[in-house]
Motif scaffolding. Sequence first.
Motif, PDB file in Angstrom:
ATOM      1  N   LEU A  11       0.841  -1.202   0.000  1.00 34.81           N
ATOM      2  CA  LEU A  11       0.000   0.000   0.000  1.00 34.81           C
ATOM      3  C   LEU A  11       0.874   1.248   0.000  1.00 34.81           C
ATOM      4  O   LEU A  11       0.597   2.208  -0.729  1.00 34.81           O
ATOM      5  CB  LEU A  11      -0.925  -0.013   1.215  1.00 34.81           C
ATOM      6  N   LYS A  12       1.933   1.228   0.802  1.00 39.34           N
ATOM      7  CA  LYS A  12       2.836   2.383   0.848  1.00 39.34           C
ATOM      8  C   LYS A  12       3.503   2.609  -0.507  1.00 39.34           C
ATOM      9  O   LYS A  12       3.608   3.746  -0.980  1.00 39.34           O
ATOM     10  CB  LYS A  12       3.907   2.178   1.918  1.00 39.34           C
ATOM     11  N   ALA A  13       3.944   1.515  -1.150  1.00 40.78           N
ATOM     12  CA  ALA A  13       4.561   1.644  -2.469  1.00 40.78           C
ATOM     13  C   ALA A  13       3.575   2.205  -3.483  1.00 40.78           C
ATOM     14  O   ALA A  13       3.932   3.043  -4.326  1.00 40.78           O
ATOM     15  CB  ALA A  13       5.085   0.288  -2.926  1.00 40.78           C
ATOM     16  N   ALA A  14       2.306   1.763  -3.399  1.00 42.59           N
ATOM     17  CA  ALA A  14       1.281   2.259  -4.326  1.00 42.59           C
ATOM     18  C   ALA A  14       1.036   3.746  -4.119  1.00 42.59           C
ATOM     19  O   ALA A  14       0.896   4.505  -5.087  1.00 42.59           O
ATOM     20  CB  ALA A  14      -0.009   1.470  -4.134  1.00 42.59           C
ATOM     21  N   LEU A  15       1.010   4.185  -2.860  1.00 46.68           N
ATOM     22  CA  LEU A  15       0.775   5.605  -2.575  1.00 46.68           C
ATOM     23  C   LEU A  15       1.985   6.452  -2.948  1.00 46.68           C
ATOM     24  O   LEU A  15       1.839   7.595  -3.387  1.00 46.68           O
ATOM     25  CB  LEU A  15       0.436   5.788  -1.098  1.00 46.68           C
ATOM     26  N   ASP A  16       3.189   5.888  -2.785  1.00 39.53           N
ATOM     27  CA  ASP A  16       4.408   6.624  -3.138  1.00 39.53           C
ATOM     28  C   ASP A  16       4.598   6.739  -4.647  1.00 39.53           C
ATOM     29  O   ASP A  16       4.924   7.809  -5.169  1.00 39.53           O
ATOM     30  CB  ASP A  16       5.634   5.934  -2.528  1.00 39.53           C
ATOM     31  N   PRO A  54      -3.459  16.677  -8.268  1.00 40.63           N
ATOM     32  CA  PRO A  54      -4.420  16.301  -7.215  1.00 40.63           C
ATOM     33  C   PRO A  54      -4.252  14.868  -6.711  1.00 40.63           C
ATOM     34  O   PRO A  54      -4.494  14.596  -5.536  1.00 40.63           O
ATOM     35  CB  PRO A  54      -5.781  16.498  -7.888  1.00 40.63           C
ATOM     36  N   VAL A  55      -3.836  13.953  -7.605  1.00 34.83           N
ATOM     37  CA  VAL A  55      -3.618  12.569  -7.165  1.00 34.83           C
ATOM     38  C   VAL A  55      -2.469  12.506  -6.169  1.00 34.83           C
ATOM     39  O   VAL A  55      -2.543  11.799  -5.155  1.00 34.83           O
ATOM     40  CB  VAL A  55      -3.354  11.652  -8.379  1.00 34.83           C
ATOM     41  N   LEU A  56      -1.387  13.267  -6.419  1.00 37.13           N
ATOM     42  CA  LEU A  56      -0.277  13.297  -5.472  1.00 37.13           C
ATOM     43  C   LEU A  56      -0.724  13.871  -4.125  1.00 37.13           C
ATOM     44  O   LEU A  56      -0.337  13.371  -3.066  1.00 37.13           O
ATOM     45  CB  LEU A  56       0.881  14.120  -6.029  1.00 37.13           C
ATOM     46  N   VAL A  57      -1.532  14.923  -4.154  1.00 38.15           N
ATOM     47  CA  VAL A  57      -2.038  15.509  -2.915  1.00 38.15           C
ATOM     48  C   VAL A  57      -2.839  14.474  -2.125  1.00 38.15           C
ATOM     49  O   VAL A  57      -2.644  14.300  -0.915  1.00 38.15           O
ATOM     50  CB  VAL A  57      -2.904  16.750  -3.212  1.00 38.15           C
ATOM     51  N   ILE A  58      -3.726  13.764  -2.814  1.00 43.15           N
ATOM     52  CA  ILE A  58      -4.566  12.752  -2.152  1.00 43.15           C
ATOM     53  C   ILE A  58      -3.703  11.634  -1.565  1.00 43.15           C
ATOM     54  O   ILE A  58      -3.890  11.213  -0.418  1.00 43.15           O
ATOM     55  CB  ILE A  58      -5.602  12.185  -3.144  1.00 43.15           C
ATOM     56  N   CYS A  59      -2.734  11.142  -2.344  1.00 44.19           N
ATOM     57  CA  CYS A  59      -1.882  10.037  -1.869  1.00 44.19           C
ATOM     58  C   CYS A  59      -1.005  10.469  -0.702  1.00 44.19           C
ATOM     59  O   CYS A  59      -0.799   9.692   0.246  1.00 44.19           O
ATOM     60  CB  CYS A  59      -1.018   9.518  -3.021  1.00 44.19           C
ATOM     61  N   THR A  60      -0.484  11.701  -0.749  1.00 40.85           N
ATOM     62  CA  THR A  60       0.350  12.183   0.346  1.00 40.85           C
ATOM     63  C   THR A  60      -0.465  12.347   1.620  1.00 40.85           C
ATOM     64  O   THR A  60      -0.018  11.978   2.717  1.00 40.85           O
ATOM     65  CB  THR A  60       1.019  13.515  -0.032  1.00 40.85           C
ATOM     66  N   LEU A  61      -1.670  12.893   1.498  1.00 38.47           N
ATOM     67  CA  LEU A  61      -2.546  13.026   2.659  1.00 38.47           C
ATOM     68  C   LEU A  61      -2.945  11.659   3.210  1.00 38.47           C
ATOM     69  O   LEU A  61      -3.059  11.481   4.428  1.00 38.47           O
ATOM     70  CB  LEU A  61      -3.781  13.844   2.296  1.00 38.47           C
ATOM     71  N   ALA A  62      -3.134  10.691   2.310  1.00 42.07           N
ATOM     72  CA  ALA A  62      -3.469   9.337   2.754  1.00 42.07           C
ATOM     73  C   ALA A  62      -2.296   8.726   3.533  1.00 42.07           C
ATOM     74  O   ALA A  62      -2.498   8.068   4.565  1.00 42.07           O
ATOM     75  CB  ALA A  62      -3.817   8.461   1.550  1.00 42.07           C
ATOM     76  N   LEU A  63      -1.069   8.951   3.051  1.00 40.83           N
ATOM     77  CA  LEU A  63       0.106   8.462   3.772  1.00 40.83           C
ATOM     78  C   LEU A  63       0.200   9.103   5.153  1.00 40.83           C
ATOM     79  O   LEU A  63       0.521   8.430   6.142  1.00 40.83           O
ATOM     80  CB  LEU A  63       1.374   8.766   2.974  1.00 40.83           C
ATOM     81  N   TRP A  64      -0.054  10.388   5.213  1.00 42.36           N
ATOM     82  CA  TRP A  64      -0.022  11.100   6.498  1.00 42.36           C
ATOM     83  C   TRP A  64      -1.075  10.547   7.453  1.00 42.36           C
ATOM     84  O   TRP A  64      -0.820  10.325   8.634  1.00 42.36           O
ATOM     85  CB  TRP A  64      -0.247  12.588   6.252  1.00 42.36           C
ATOM     86  N   ARG A  65      -2.262  10.292   6.896  1.00 46.13           N
ATOM     87  CA  ARG A  65      -3.346   9.752   7.718  1.00 46.13           C
ATOM     88  C   ARG A  65      -3.014   8.345   8.223  1.00 46.13           C
ATOM     89  O   ARG A  65      -3.269   8.013   9.391  1.00 46.13           O
ATOM     90  CB  ARG A  65      -4.627   9.716   6.887  1.00 46.13           C
ATOM     91  N   LEU A  66      -2.414   7.516   7.370  1.00 40.30           N
ATOM     92  CA  LEU A  66      -2.146   6.132   7.723  1.00 40.30           C
ATOM     93  C   LEU A  66      -0.925   5.970   8.621  1.00 40.30           C
ATOM     94  O   LEU A  66      -0.902   5.099   9.496  1.00 40.30           O
ATOM     95  CB  LEU A  66      -1.964   5.299   6.456  1.00 40.30           C
TER      96      LEU A  66
END
Length: 201
Positions: A11-16, A54-66
């Motif tokens: 999941l982390k690799a997918a978000l990164d 926007p996809v990078l923003v969403i993925c970065t915020l998701a990483l921060w949340r997780l």
Amino acid sequence: MTEPRKINPWLKAALDLGPLVLFFVVFMRFRDQTVTLAGREYSGFIFATLVFVPVLVICTLALWRLTGRLSPMQIATLVLVVVFGGLSIWLNDPRFFKMKPTIIYLIFAALLGASLILRRNWLELVMSEALPMRAEGWRILTLRMTLLFLGLAIANEAVWRLMSETAWVNFKTFGLPAIMVVFFVANSRLFERYALPRDSE
């Protein structure tokens, strides 16, 4: 300092990596086309940037949340992507987004160079959990990474100014990550030589 929460490595690799892969796919699909949105015409490159930001923003915020934490590199990358990507979209000019890696690498080179001059192990603060080393090892790695980031900044400028748009996208998507991997593999002996013993965990 609070340790980041562990998440599934896939999941982390997918978000990164997901946003960069998506940028590559969208660009390759629309690179020879003009996309019209809200009455404005955009090249395939600008359209891919419009999707990427926007996809990078969403993925970065998701990483921060997780994980509960973002690294300084992730924060700097997010800010510069939003600023320079936004300028490219707003002005319909791809040059701003292409300059973004240069700015990021120069900032990192300057920070690492300053840490050497001030005799501060800022790199150790960021990477010590993954690479426990003695102070001398961190000084050597900091110097090498300073030179690496300067080289990457020069390489990015050369590619986007002298080569085709497709060549730059390939360089950004595959070349830059590959260079980073080769760099760390090439420094494996440094990590072994100055390694600190790990805890039993």
